[in-house]
Design an enzyme around this catalytic site. Structure first.
Site, PDB file in Angstrom:
ATOM      1  N   HIS A  19      34.087 -15.260  49.321  1.00  0.00           N
ATOM      2  CA  HIS A  19      33.522 -15.748  48.061  1.00  0.00           C
ATOM      3  C   HIS A  19      34.552 -16.384  47.145  1.00  0.00           C
ATOM      4  O   HIS A  19      34.217 -16.883  46.090  1.00  0.00           O
ATOM      5  CB  HIS A  19      32.896 -14.579  47.293  1.00  0.00           C
TER       6      HIS A  19
HETATM    7  C1  UD1 Z   1      34.726 -13.104  40.067  1.00  0.00           C
HETATM    8  C2  UD1 Z   1      36.237 -12.986  39.907  1.00  0.00           C
HETATM    9  C3  UD1 Z   1      36.871 -12.764  41.271  1.00  0.00           C
HETATM   10  C4  UD1 Z   1      36.254 -11.554  41.947  1.00  0.00           C
HETATM   11  C5  UD1 Z   1      34.736 -11.698  41.991  1.00  0.00           C
HETATM   12  C6  UD1 Z   1      34.141 -10.431  42.529  1.00  0.00           C
HETATM   13  C7  UD1 Z   1      37.213 -14.308  38.092  1.00  0.00           C
HETATM   14  C8  UD1 Z   1      38.032 -15.508  37.754  1.00  0.00           C
HETATM   15  N1  UD1 Z   1      36.826 -14.211  39.375  1.00  0.00           N
HETATM   16  O1  UD1 Z   1      34.470 -14.219  40.873  1.00  0.00           O
HETATM   17  O2  UD1 Z   1      38.257 -12.523  41.110  1.00  0.00           O
HETATM   18  O3  UD1 Z   1      36.747 -11.504  43.263  1.00  0.00           O
HETATM   19  O4  UD1 Z   1      34.238 -11.922  40.663  1.00  0.00           O
HETATM   20  O5  UD1 Z   1      32.930 -10.652  43.191  1.00  0.00           O
HETATM   21  O6  UD1 Z   1      36.952 -13.496  37.240  1.00  0.00           O
HETATM   22  N2  UD1 Z   1      26.770 -15.365  40.137  1.00  0.00           N
HETATM   23  C9  UD1 Z   1      25.462 -14.960  40.211  1.00  0.00           C
HETATM   24  N3  UD1 Z   1      25.176 -13.646  39.949  1.00  0.00           N
HETATM   25  C10 UD1 Z   1      26.118 -12.751  39.620  1.00  0.00           C
HETATM   26  C11 UD1 Z   1      27.452 -13.170  39.549  1.00  0.00           C
HETATM   27  C12 UD1 Z   1      27.773 -14.469  39.818  1.00  0.00           C
HETATM   28  O7  UD1 Z   1      24.567 -15.751  40.499  1.00  0.00           O
HETATM   29  O8  UD1 Z   1      25.776 -11.576  39.396  1.00  0.00           O
HETATM   30  C13 UD1 Z   1      27.103 -16.788  40.399  1.00  0.00           C
HETATM   31  C14 UD1 Z   1      26.953 -17.633  39.132  1.00  0.00           C
HETATM   32  O9  UD1 Z   1      26.530 -18.894  39.478  1.00  0.00           O
HETATM   33  C15 UD1 Z   1      28.363 -17.734  38.623  1.00  0.00           C
HETATM   34  C16 UD1 Z   1      29.155 -17.785  39.955  1.00  0.00           C
HETATM   35  O10 UD1 Z   1      28.439 -16.900  40.831  1.00  0.00           O
HETATM   36  O11 UD1 Z   1      28.583 -18.838  37.816  1.00  0.00           O
HETATM   37  C17 UD1 Z   1      30.576 -17.320  39.846  1.00  0.00           C
HETATM   38  O12 UD1 Z   1      30.618 -16.068  39.168  1.00  0.00           O
HETATM   39  P1  UD1 Z   1      31.960 -15.624  38.392  1.00  0.00           P
HETATM   40  O13 UD1 Z   1      31.790 -14.269  37.852  1.00  0.00           O
HETATM   41  O14 UD1 Z   1      32.410 -16.704  37.457  1.00  0.00           O
HETATM   42  O15 UD1 Z   1      33.027 -15.607  39.524  1.00  0.00           O
HETATM   43  P2  UD1 Z   1      33.027 -14.890  40.923  1.00  0.00           P
HETATM   44  O16 UD1 Z   1      33.122 -15.941  41.975  1.00  0.00           O
HETATM   45  O17 UD1 Z   1      31.939 -13.898  41.025  1.00  0.00           O
HETATM   46  N1  UDP Z   2      30.825  -4.951  48.164  1.00  0.00           N
HETATM   47  C1  UDP Z   2      29.559  -4.395  48.131  1.00  0.00           C
HETATM   48  N2  UDP Z   2      28.519  -5.125  48.657  1.00  0.00           N
HETATM   49  C2  UDP Z   2      28.688  -6.361  49.208  1.00  0.00           C
HETATM   50  C3  UDP Z   2      29.995  -6.904  49.242  1.00  0.00           C
HETATM   51  C4  UDP Z   2      31.046  -6.183  48.695  1.00  0.00           C
HETATM   52  O1  UDP Z   2      29.386  -3.274  47.659  1.00  0.00           O
HETATM   53  O2  UDP Z   2      27.704  -6.959  49.651  1.00  0.00           O
HETATM   54  C5  UDP Z   2      31.955  -4.184  47.581  1.00  0.00           C
HETATM   55  C6  UDP Z   2      33.113  -3.949  48.516  1.00  0.00           C
HETATM   56  O3  UDP Z   2      32.902  -2.802  49.300  1.00  0.00           O
HETATM   57  C7  UDP Z   2      34.274  -3.801  47.537  1.00  0.00           C
HETATM   58  C8  UDP Z   2      33.901  -4.734  46.415  1.00  0.00           C
HETATM   59  O4  UDP Z   2      32.503  -4.974  46.537  1.00  0.00           O
HETATM   60  O5  UDP Z   2      34.338  -2.488  47.007  1.00  0.00           O
HETATM   61  C9  UDP Z   2      34.670  -5.990  46.554  1.00  0.00           C
HETATM   62  O6  UDP Z   2      34.176  -6.918  45.640  1.00  0.00           O
HETATM   63  P1  UDP Z   2      34.378  -8.477  45.824  1.00  0.00           P
HETATM   64  O7  UDP Z   2      34.699  -8.795  47.225  1.00  0.00           O
HETATM   65  O8  UDP Z   2      33.182  -9.119  45.198  1.00  0.00           O
HETATM   66  O9  UDP Z   2      35.599  -8.771  44.852  1.00  0.00           O
HETATM   67  P2  UDP Z   2      37.195  -8.677  45.024  1.00  0.00           P
HETATM   68  O10 UDP Z   2      37.539  -7.316  45.459  1.00  0.00           O
HETATM   69  O11 UDP Z   2      37.598  -9.748  45.967  1.00  0.00           O
HETATM   70  O12 UDP Z   2      37.689  -9.000  43.655  1.00  0.00           O
END
Ligand code: UD1
Ligand code: UDP
Length: 362
Positions: free
Chosen positions: A208
């Protein structure tokens, strides 16, 4: 008797909810005053509320509801919203975890108001400032009064940057606490049965990261790489719980998922741990999944050019795929499967990190 400090626990995304969970349970157990402030960075039920429910967490006292914003808007609006609440609540500590924009905003807001900042997962470095997360980490560490570094490597990174030794505490990572705490729940979970998969008969994939999925060439490479893996390992399924960011990018770029890749919605934490534990191998670009794979002792291929969790690579149970070219992804999977794994002590701690963190703050 000394009055206990009040802690503002600030979180906003899936991994923060999971990794803060042991800390929240520890505060409840030790009767330490705290409140949860959620920025709303993650807001879809399967990225947010499912974790509060499953992990038995109290609902956030505040939710700013600031989802679906770009980075600059996040920094500005989160900081402003957090600041308003901190002025009202006047906590002694702001505790943030990890490297998201929520974390940086929490630290910025607290610093401006003269409230002490504690950062869990301090000192991780990829040394790649093209990643927003790396910038968030460096800035947050520099604004922090107490730095909870999970590993010796992260302690050393902070010392090299001249951060005062007295502020740094080696605690381990609360992700290990979470995996241990929820062991019985994930072991009896029924997801494998429900989707018809068998232990060691599938590869689990999560990807992601902005630098992968917002870059069309890298995203295409990853999909092609998964296709090669699927074709090479006949009889082994590929299961990919799709992050909403990735889903949106695949749709907007008009890409097609190669046939035979099983896509599912993001799953809850117990499901995810069961899926990780029983996978033949995990292919990921996630930070938390790298730590959990090490904790659960599952071989790992990381779709990144670098990692701020080098302990996994040094320990021999993770390999990076710089450039994420399809042939290199397949080669990395073959390498990791051919290897005899000698699992050493978990580099991310002993599962008692939350106790150390709360003891220092209360
Ligand atoms: C964010 C974090 C990343 C982390 C990830 C965990 C930053 C810069 N990045 O990335 O480090 O690994 O969270 O998963 O803070 N969206 C949805 N529903 C949600 C959340 C996100 O639809 O519940 C979509 C939206 O279009 C949003 C996009 O995902 O704009 C990106 O979400 P955002 O929280 O900005 O960044 P992540 O890629 O989730
Ligand atoms: N995770 C989860 N369900 C999913 C994918 C990930 O519960 O479908 C959990 C995973 O086990 C870990 C955390 O989400 O604990 C990792 O989050 P993510 O990969 O979104 O973010 P990152 O750790 O890269 O910031």
């Amino acid at each position: 008797m000394k009055k206990k400090s009040k802690i503002a626990i600030i979180l906003g995304t899936r991994p923060e909810i999971i990794k803060m969970s042991p800390v929240i349970h520890e505060c409840i157990k030790k009767n330490v005053p705290f409140f949860i402030l959620h920025t709303g960075q993650h807001y879809s039920p399967n990225m947010d509320s499912v974790f509060f429910k499953d992990l038995g967490l109290p609902k956030p006292k505040y939710n700013l509801g600031l989802g679906n914003l770009n980075y600059n808007e996040q920094v500005g609006k989160f900081t402003r919203g957090i600041s308003e609440i901190l002025k009202k609540e006047k906590p002694n500590w702001v505790l943030v975890q990890g490297d998201t924009t929520t974390v940086l905003a929490g630290a910025l807001a607290a610093n401006k108001l003269g409230i002490k900042v504690a950062h869990h997962e301090a000192g991780l470095r990829s040394y790649d400032t093209a990643m927003l997360e790396e910038v968030n980490r460096i800035l947050t560490d520099n604004l922090s009064d107490v730095l909870f570094a999970p590993t010796k490597t992260s302690v050393n990174n902070l010392l090299k940057e001249g951060i005062d030794k007295k502020k740094i505490h080696l605690t381990g990572n609360t992700v290990v606490d979470a995996v241990k705490r929820y062991a019985a729940s994930y072991q009896k979970n029924q997801i494998l049965k429900k989707i018809g998969l068998k232990k060691d008969k599938y590869f689990l994939v999560t990807a992601h990261r902005a630098e992968n999925v917002d870059n069309p060439e890298r995203l295409e490479n990853i999909l092609k790489g998964l296709d090669l893996v699927k074709k090479h390992f006949k009889g082994v399924e590929i299961l990919y719980p799709l992050h909403p960011r990735t889903k949106k990018r695949i749709a907007s770029l008009g890409f097609k998922m190669p046939s035979g890749i099983n896509i599912i919605e993001p799953v809850g934490y117990f499901e995810m741990l069961q899926l990780q534990k029983n996978a033949k191998l995990i292919i990921t670009d996630s930070g938390g999944v790298q730590e959990e794979a090490a904790t659960l002792r599952v071989p790992l291929v990381t779709l990144r050019d670098n990692t701020e969790r080098p302990e996994t690579v040094d320990g021999g149970f993770n390999v990076l795929v710089p450039g994420v070219r399809p042939d290199d992804i397949l080669a990395a999977v073959k390498t990791m499967l051919a290897k005899k794994h000698q699992w050493k002590k978990n580099p991310f701690g002993d599962g008692k990190s939350a106790g150390r963190i709360v003891a220092r703050l209360s």
